[in-house]
Write a protein that holds these residues in place. Structure first.
Motif, PDB file in Angstrom:
ATOM      1  N   LYS A   1       5.180  -9.339 -48.089  1.00 43.53           N
ATOM      2  CA  LYS A   1       4.995  -8.420 -46.971  1.00 43.53           C
ATOM      3  C   LYS A   1       6.072  -7.343 -46.914  1.00 43.53           C
ATOM      4  O   LYS A   1       6.101  -6.556 -45.964  1.00 43.53           O
ATOM      5  N   THR A   2       6.965  -7.304 -47.892  1.00 39.45           N
ATOM      6  CA  THR A   2       7.996  -6.278 -47.884  1.00 39.45           C
ATOM      7  C   THR A   2       7.366  -4.900 -48.028  1.00 39.45           C
ATOM      8  O   THR A   2       6.430  -4.703 -48.802  1.00 39.45           O
ATOM      9  N   SER A   3       7.864  -3.944 -47.269  1.00 37.24           N
ATOM     10  CA  SER A   3       7.345  -2.587 -47.326  1.00 37.24           C
ATOM     11  C   SER A   3       8.370  -1.649 -46.715  1.00 37.24           C
ATOM     12  O   SER A   3       9.263  -2.070 -45.977  1.00 37.24           O
ATOM     13  N   GLY A   4       8.220  -0.369 -47.016  1.00 37.04           N
ATOM     14  CA  GLY A   4       9.114   0.625 -46.451  1.00 37.04           C
ATOM     15  C   GLY A   4      10.467   0.668 -47.134  1.00 37.04           C
ATOM     16  O   GLY A   4      10.666   0.145 -48.239  1.00 37.04           O
TER      17      GLY A   4
ATOM     18  N   GLN B   1      24.908  -4.253 -53.132  1.00 39.99           N
ATOM     19  CA  GLN B   1      25.664  -4.762 -54.274  1.00 39.99           C
ATOM     20  C   GLN B   1      25.108  -4.267 -55.601  1.00 39.99           C
ATOM     21  O   GLN B   1      25.762  -4.394 -56.639  1.00 39.99           O
ATOM     22  N   MET B   2      23.904  -3.697 -55.599  1.00 39.74           N
ATOM     23  CA  MET B   2      23.305  -3.169 -56.829  1.00 39.74           C
ATOM     24  C   MET B   2      23.218  -1.644 -56.817  1.00 39.74           C
ATOM     25  O   MET B   2      22.596  -1.060 -57.702  1.00 39.74           O
ATOM     26  N   TRP B   3      23.830  -0.993 -55.787  1.00 38.99           N
ATOM     27  CA  TRP B   3      23.768   0.462 -55.641  1.00 38.99           C
ATOM     28  C   TRP B   3      22.312   0.925 -55.594  1.00 38.99           C
ATOM     29  O   TRP B   3      21.960   1.966 -56.121  1.00 38.99           O
ATOM     30  N   LEU B   4      21.457   0.164 -54.990  1.00 45.15           N
ATOM     31  CA  LEU B   4      20.018   0.398 -55.102  1.00 45.15           C
ATOM     32  C   LEU B   4      19.378   0.650 -53.749  1.00 45.15           C
ATOM     33  O   LEU B   4      19.610  -0.082 -52.791  1.00 45.15           O
ATOM     34  N   GLU B   5      18.555   1.699 -53.681  1.00 45.56           N
ATOM     35  CA  GLU B   5      17.688   1.977 -52.539  1.00 45.56           C
ATOM     36  C   GLU B   5      16.244   1.886 -53.010  1.00 45.56           C
ATOM     37  O   GLU B   5      15.918   2.288 -54.131  1.00 45.56           O
ATOM     38  N   LEU B   6      15.381   1.370 -52.150  1.00 45.89           N
ATOM     39  CA  LEU B   6      13.979   1.217 -52.512  1.00 45.89           C
ATOM     40  C   LEU B   6      13.076   1.696 -51.390  1.00 45.89           C
ATOM     41  O   LEU B   6      13.441   1.639 -50.215  1.00 45.89           O
TER      42      LEU B   6
ATOM     43  N   VAL C   1       3.110  -4.754 -55.670  1.00 47.82           N
ATOM     44  CA  VAL C   1       3.850  -3.751 -54.919  1.00 47.82           C
ATOM     45  C   VAL C   1       4.334  -2.653 -55.860  1.00 47.82           C
ATOM     46  O   VAL C   1       4.640  -2.908 -57.028  1.00 47.82           O
ATOM     47  N   LEU C   2       4.355  -1.432 -55.355  1.00 45.78           N
ATOM     48  CA  LEU C   2       4.913  -0.292 -56.078  1.00 45.78           C
ATOM     49  C   LEU C   2       6.195   0.129 -55.375  1.00 45.78           C
ATOM     50  O   LEU C   2       6.187   0.412 -54.174  1.00 45.78           O
ATOM     51  N   SER C   3       7.297   0.164 -56.112  1.00 43.80           N
ATOM     52  CA  SER C   3       8.595   0.490 -55.526  1.00 43.80           C
ATOM     53  C   SER C   3       9.129   1.786 -56.123  1.00 43.80           C
ATOM     54  O   SER C   3       9.214   1.913 -57.350  1.00 43.80           O
ATOM     55  N   ALA C   4       9.452   2.729 -55.241  1.00 44.50           N
ATOM     56  CA  ALA C   4      10.220   3.900 -55.645  1.00 44.50           C
ATOM     57  C   ALA C   4      11.693   3.525 -55.491  1.00 44.50           C
ATOM     58  O   ALA C   4      12.111   3.075 -54.424  1.00 44.50           O
ATOM     59  N   CYS C   5      12.466   3.664 -56.556  1.00 40.69           N
ATOM     60  CA  CYS C   5      13.848   3.170 -56.565  1.00 40.69           C
ATOM     61  C   CYS C   5      14.824   4.298 -56.856  1.00 40.69           C
ATOM     62  O   CYS C   5      14.500   5.256 -57.562  1.00 40.69           O
ATOM     63  N   CYS C   6      16.020   4.158 -56.313  1.00 38.97           N
ATOM     64  CA  CYS C   6      17.084   5.108 -56.585  1.00 38.97           C
ATOM     65  C   CYS C   6      18.394   4.347 -56.776  1.00 38.97           C
ATOM     66  O   CYS C   6      18.864   3.670 -55.859  1.00 38.97           O
TER      67      CYS C   6
END
Length: 464
Positions: A92-95, A101-106, A176-181
Motif C-alpha cells: 500500500k506504499t504510495s506517494g 541513510q541511502m540518500w534516496l527520495e522516492l 509499483v512504479l517508483s520515481a527515485c532520486c
C-alpha cells in the motif's frame, strides 16, 4: 569489500523486446536465441538489458525528465514524515517518501491508491507514471514468460500469483512504479555517505545499505546516469548500466522469483553508487518498476514441480506472500558461498577442510556421510555439468519420478533412455534430480561427472 571497483563493466545479454514477445505456434529460432541469451545473462550476471521500442524509450526519457523536476522543486526538511516498508504495509506504499541513510527520495505510483499530502490535499506526481507503469508492466510479464519458457514451464505459469489485468473494482496493485532520486544536493543528511572502495585515487561512494535484494519477481530500472552495481556469478561487483542505449532498461530478478522457481533463478544482490555526483544539481534520477506477486497469493513452486524439476526441502512448503514479504532475507544466509561460487577456489576448499576436521574416526573405506555439503555438490554438478551438456545438445531436461525410473533403468525402451545416453547419465542411477536421490546414488552421480571426486574426499578424510 571484495571487488567493488567501478571499472568492471559486464557484457550483459542484450535482447530486443519485440524478439522476446511470445507468439502462438512453434517458437522461432530467433525467439529461442533471445530466451537463451536472457537466461544465460541472468545466470551469469543476475541481470540483463532489454531494448524497448523507440516510442516506449521516449516515454521513459520524458518520465525521467519529469521526475528530475519533481524532486528538484520539492523542498525537504528533517521534520518531514519519513515512511518505509516497515512502517506501512508493503502493498500500500504510495506517494513521496525518503530513506535518509541511502540518500534516496522516492515517489511510489501504485494503481488503486489515491495519494494525498499530510495536509489532506492531492499531491501532484511526476507526469506520465500511469503510462510508464502500463508499458513496464507489459515488458516485465513478457520477460517472465521468456523465463518460464527457459525453465520448461507451461505458458502463463506465473499468472496465479500476479495481479489481474486489468485490476478489478476496489483492487490495489501489488506491483509499483517508483520515481527515485539519489543524492540531490539540497537533500539533508548528505554527510551520512559511506566509502565503499578507492580505485586509482578516485573515491567510489555507496549508500550505507549495500548488499540489497528486492523482494520482487522482477525489477526493471531506467536511470539518467550509470551507478547500478550487481554481484555476478563469481561474487564480483559489476556495473550493469554503464553501456545503455536510449531505449534500454536493466532487468534483474528478485527474491519472490527465487522462491517461486525453487532456487533455479537467483535474485540479484545489488547496490547503487551515490558518490561522484559533484556538480549535478538534480542528483541521480531513475525509474524502478517492481513486478510483485499479489498479496493474497502463495509462493509454492508448484509449476516447477509439475515441470519435473527437483524441489529442495526449503521450497516445498508454500509461503503466503504477506508472510514472505515480512520475513528478513539475508544474502549471506541464502548464499553462504556467494563470494566464492566455484567449488575449486581456495576459500571454498578451506571451508570444506575446516568442516572435515570436525569429523572423527574417519577411515579410508568410510563413505562420505549425508550432509548439506553433498546436497550442494549434487546441485552444483547438475547446474554446471548436466544442464550445460543439455543446452549444448539442445535437450530439454524433464526428470522422472524416482519410483518410476527404477524400472526405466532396467528397460532398453523407456521415456528417459535417449536423454540419459546423450548427456552421459550414470548407469544404474534413476534419472531424477540429485536432491531426490539416495546418498549412495548421489555419490555415483558426482563421480560420473567429476571422476576422482570420491577418492579425493576419502584422501582428505584420511589426512584428518
Amino acid at each position: 569489500m571484495e571487488d567493488a571497483a567501478g571499472n568492471i563493466i559486464a557484457s550483459l545479454g542484450r535482447v530486443r523486446l519485440v524478439d522476446l514477445a511470445a507468439n502462438e505456434g512453434l517458437p522461432s529460432d530467433n525467439y529461442k536465441m533471445c530466451v537463451s541469451t536472457l537466461s544465460q545473462s541472468l545466470a551469469q550476471y543476475s541481470a540483463a538489458i532489454i531494448q524497448l521500442p523507440p516510442s516506449d524509450g521516449a516515454l521513459l526519457r520524458c518520465g525521467l525528465d519529469s521526475a528530475r523536476l519533481f524532486f528538484h522543486q520539492r523542498g525537504y526538511s528533517s521534520s518531514e514524515a519519513v515512511h518505509s516498508d516497515g512502517t506501512r504495509e508493503w502493498c500500500k506504499t504510495s506517494g513521496y517518501s525518503v530513506v535518509p541513510q541511502m540518500w534516496l527520495e522516492l515517489y511510489d505510483y501504485r494503481p488503486g491508491v489515491t495519494v494525498t499530502e499530510p495536509s489532506g490535499t492531492m499531491e501532484l506526481p511526476p507526469s506520465g507514471l500511469p503510462d510508464i507503469f502500463s508499458v513496464l508492466g507489459k515488458v516485465s510479464r513478457d520477460i517472465l514468460e521468456a523465463i518460464s519458457f527457459s525453465l520448461n514451464l507451461r505458458s502463463c505459469a506465473f499468472t496465479e500469483i500476479l495481479d489481474n489485468i486489468p485490476l478489478r473494482s476496489q483492487e490495489v496493485s501489488s506491483s509499483v512504479l517508483s520515481a527515485c532520486c539519489h543524492s540531490r544536493p539540497s537533500f539533508e543528511g548528505a554527510h551520512q555517505h559511506s566509502i565503499a572502495s578507492q580505485d586509482d585515487g578516485e573515491l567510489l561512494m555507496f549508500s550505507d545499505q549495500d548488499q540489497q535484494m528486492d523482494k520482487t519477481l522482477l525489477t526493471l530500472v531506467k536511470s539518467d546516469m550509470s551507478g547500478l552495481y550487481v554481484k555476478d556469478l563469481h561474487g564480483r561487483w559489476i556495473l550493469v548500466d554503464g553501456d545503455l542505449g536510449p531505449h534500454d532498461v536493466v532487468v534483474y530478478p528478485g527474491l519472490a522469483l527465487y522462491q517461486e522457481t525453487a532456487g533455479y533463478v537467483n535474485p540479484a544482490v545489488h547496490k547503487t553508487e551515490v558518490g561522484n555526483l559533484q556538480g549535478c544539481m538534480f542528483g541521480r534520477c531513475s525509474l524502478l518498476f517492481k513486478l510483485m506477486p499479489r498479496s493474497v497469493a502463495r509462493l509454492s513452486g508448484s509449476e516447477m514441480r509439475a515441470a519435473g524439476h527437483g524441489i529442495d526441502a526449503q521450497f516445498q512448503v508454500p509461503i503466503p506472500v504477506n508472510d514472505f514479504m515480512q520475513t528478513d532475507h539475508s544474502a549471506d544466509q541464502l548464499f553462504p558461498k556467494n563470494s566464492e561460487p566455484s567449488s575449486h577456489t581456495e576459500q571454498d576448499s578451506a571451508s570444506f577442510n575446516s568442516s572435515m576436521k570436525k569429523k572423527k574416526g574417519s577411515t579410508r573405506t568410510k563413505p562420505l556421510p549425508p550432509s548439506k555439503r553433498l546436497r550442494l555438490e549434487a546441485q552444483r554438478v547438475l547446474k554446471e555439468r548436466v544442464q550445460d551438456i543439455a543446452d549444448k545438445k539442445g535437450i530439454k531436461l524433464r526428470f522422472c519420478n524416482l519410483k518410476e525410473c527404477e524400472s526405466h533403468i532396467r528397460s532398453s525402451d523407456s521415456p528417459c533412455e535417449n536423454i540419459r545416453l546423450e548427456i552421459g547419465w550414470p548407469q544404474g542411477v534413476p534419472f531424477v534430480h540429485p536432491h531426490d536421490l539416495p546418498n549412495k546414488a548421489k555419490l555415483g552421480f558426482l563421480e560420473a561427472y567429476e571422476p576422482g571426486w570420491t577418492a579425493s574426499q576419502q584422501e582428505m578424510e584420511l589426512s584428518f
